[in-house]
Write an enzyme that holds these catalytic residues in place. Structure first.
Site, PDB file in Angstrom:
ATOM      1  N   GLU A 294       0.826  -1.207   0.000  1.00 41.26           N
ATOM      2  CA  GLU A 294       0.000   0.000   0.000  1.00 41.26           C
ATOM      3  C   GLU A 294       0.865   1.265   0.000  1.00 41.26           C
ATOM      4  OE1 GLU A 294      -3.831  -0.999   2.095  1.00 41.26           O
ATOM      5  OE2 GLU A 294      -3.550   1.034   2.827  1.00 41.26           O
ATOM      6  N   HIS A 323       7.432 -26.656   0.684  1.00 38.84           N
ATOM      7  CA  HIS A 323       6.744 -27.730  -0.028  1.00 38.84           C
ATOM      8  C   HIS A 323       5.570 -27.191  -0.826  1.00 38.84           C
ATOM      9  CE1 HIS A 323       9.190 -30.680   2.116  1.00 38.84           C
ATOM     10  NE2 HIS A 323       9.180 -29.761   3.074  1.00 38.84           N
ATOM     11  N   LYS A 437     -13.116   2.278  -1.529  1.00 40.96           N
ATOM     12  CA  LYS A 437     -14.078   2.580  -0.461  1.00 40.96           C
ATOM     13  C   LYS A 437     -15.247   3.403  -1.021  1.00 40.96           C
ATOM     14  CE  LYS A 437     -10.794   2.668   3.474  1.00 40.96           C
ATOM     15  NZ  LYS A 437     -10.208   3.410   4.571  1.00 40.96           N
TER      16      LYS A 437
END
Ligand code: PA5
Length: 447
Positions: A294, A323, A437
């Site tokens: 961000e 793995h 937003k």
């Protein structure tokens, strides 16, 4: 043997051309060419700090009496604390709780856990919220609503749901179950809190979500869980001292920023993997991913030019992800930097029993400890990556303590701030998130 609260040891050698080739590693002359720019950045940061423009840097020196006393009160009065927050208003608390408490703290039997369970609810998934409500007794639970802006949709939606449930379940006095952590003056939550009489904690003005772990956002939940938050801050203070050394080579935040910046802009390393070899530090990696993404992922530079900067951060957990991800890191595209987090001494020593001594593929383990094994795996991964010319670096914590975790988080914050300046972008805004937003609100209003 290093002291448990000793300084973090940072090894950059494998980021350099000498270890991973001229094509993939950073050349001394490339570091040299950024020295002047970086010194100027450090001067700029220091002058902005003096003028009160970068308050996150001074958080290690704050007075935390109020946080501690409120946390004692909540701890004495409730069985559980639930955090309602998202992004920077949740990840710091999660990182501290996971790093510095028992790995299965919330499911320990009551007698083995002195203070409240602490849950972080950072979504608007109805099934998850219902699941959480099944787990707690709302009449014995405190809710810490955390939002800097006071109006983030996910947090406010959860808060509205919980507020109704509290009113119904408790009746008079339901307000005592809410602690609002928000801006000292601005925002909807501040207004609601003062109208309805909640207890409040303040996120100092000028401190953005992802730089707020050392405010009540991270410190209050940590303190409720019994973590020594004073020691976290003293660790951050000692890193602050290290990050303002004059010589760039001795300043770990500058070196981390320079090396990643060059790796990204000159060597095509588009991805930054953070790989703790420690379950306790897994959520620190999540916290870092948000911080790096961000802060550095920006469309415009400071002059308004379109630049599309940033490295994509990725978390991998050692040894588990050996793995899963490691094959790609070693043999896939050479487009990553890897930062290992290593713990020199784990709190527990678990010996591997010496059995099946006649079976070669098992017997070599006998007599070693699990911490020796996990650290050997870290070393092996580092060697394999270096052989494959994949730039990597290592940050070693002597032990996981509040002091060393404080050092680590502060280091990564300062490194991010310096890197933002190297890219010539603003690391402290988030226009992309803000637009998301806004759009969510528009969509809901049209429905
Ligand atoms: O780092 C940031 O600024 C963001 O991730 C915010 O923390 C997140 O969007 C939540 O914002 P707020 O604390 O205003 O609810």
């Amino acid at each position: 043997m290093t002291h448990r609260n000793g300084p973090l040891i940072i090894d950059y050698k494998n980021m350099l051309a000498g270890s991973v080739s001229q094509k993939h590693g950073v050349l001394p002359k490339e570091i040299g060419s950024l020295k002047k720019k970086t010194s100027n950045i450090l001067r700029k940061i220091s002058s902005e700090r003096t003028r009160g423009k970068l308050p996150f840097l001074d958080l290690p020196y704050q007075d935390i009496k109020k946080i501690i006393s409120l946390s004692e009160e909540i701890s004495d009065s409730f069985d559980d604390l639930v955090i309602l927050g998202i992004g920077g208003s949740a990840l710091g608390a999660t990182a501290l709780l996971n790093a510095l408490t028992h790995p299965y703290r919330n499911i320990l039997p009551k007698g083995m856990r002195k203070r409240p369970r602490v849950f972080v609810y950072d979504n608007v998934d109805p099934d998850q919220l219902k699941g959480l409500l099944d787990l707690i007794d709302i009449t014995r639970t405190a809710f810490n609503v955390i939002t800097k802006s006071g109006e983030t949709v996910e947090t406010i939606a959860s808060f509205l749901v919980i507020r109704e449930r509290l009113k119904k379940a408790i009746g008079s006095g339901w307000q005592n179950h809410i602690i609002a952590t928000t801006d000292p003056q601005k925002g909807v939550l501040r207004k609601i809190a003062s109208d309805e009489g909640y207890r409040t904690l303040e996120i100092p003005q000028g401190v953005g979500g992802r730089f707020s772990v050392f405010t009540p956002v991270g410190l209050f939940p940590a303190s409720v869980a019994g973590i020594d938050i004073e020691a976290i801050l003293s660790g951050a203070q000692s890193m602050d001292k290290r990050c303002y050394l004059k010589k760039i080579e001795e300043n770990p935040a500058s070196m981390g920023a320079i090396l990643h910046y060059i790796a990204n802009t000159k060597k095509g390393k588009k991805v930054s993997v953070i790989m703790p070899y420690s379950y306790a530090l897994e959520k620190v990696a999540d916290w870092f991913c948000q911080l790096w993404a961000e802060s550095l992922g920006k469309r415009l530079d400071l002059h308004g030019k379109v630049v599309h900067t940033g490295q994509t951060p990725v978390k991998a957990l050692g040894a588990t992800d050996q793995h899963s991800q490691l094959q790609l890191y070693i043999e896939g595209p050479n487009d990553k930097t890897i930062t290992f987090l290593r713990v020199e001494r784990f709190t527990e020593e678990v010996e591997i029993p010496k059995v099946f001594e006649n079976i070669e593929k098992v017997s070599y383990l006998g007599g070693h400890s699990l911490s020796e094994l996990i650290n050997a795996e870290q070393e092996a991964t580092e060697i394999a990556l270096t052989k494959a010319k994949r730039p990597n670096m290592r940050i070693t914590l002597p032990e996981i303590t509040p002091h060393t975790v404080g050092q680590l988080l502060y280091l990564l914050e300062v490194q991010t701030a310096i890197a933002g300046n190297l890219y010539n972008i603003n690391p402290f805004d988030q226009p992309g998130v803000d637009e998301g937003k806004r759009l969510t609100r528009e969509i809901l209003e049209q429905k």
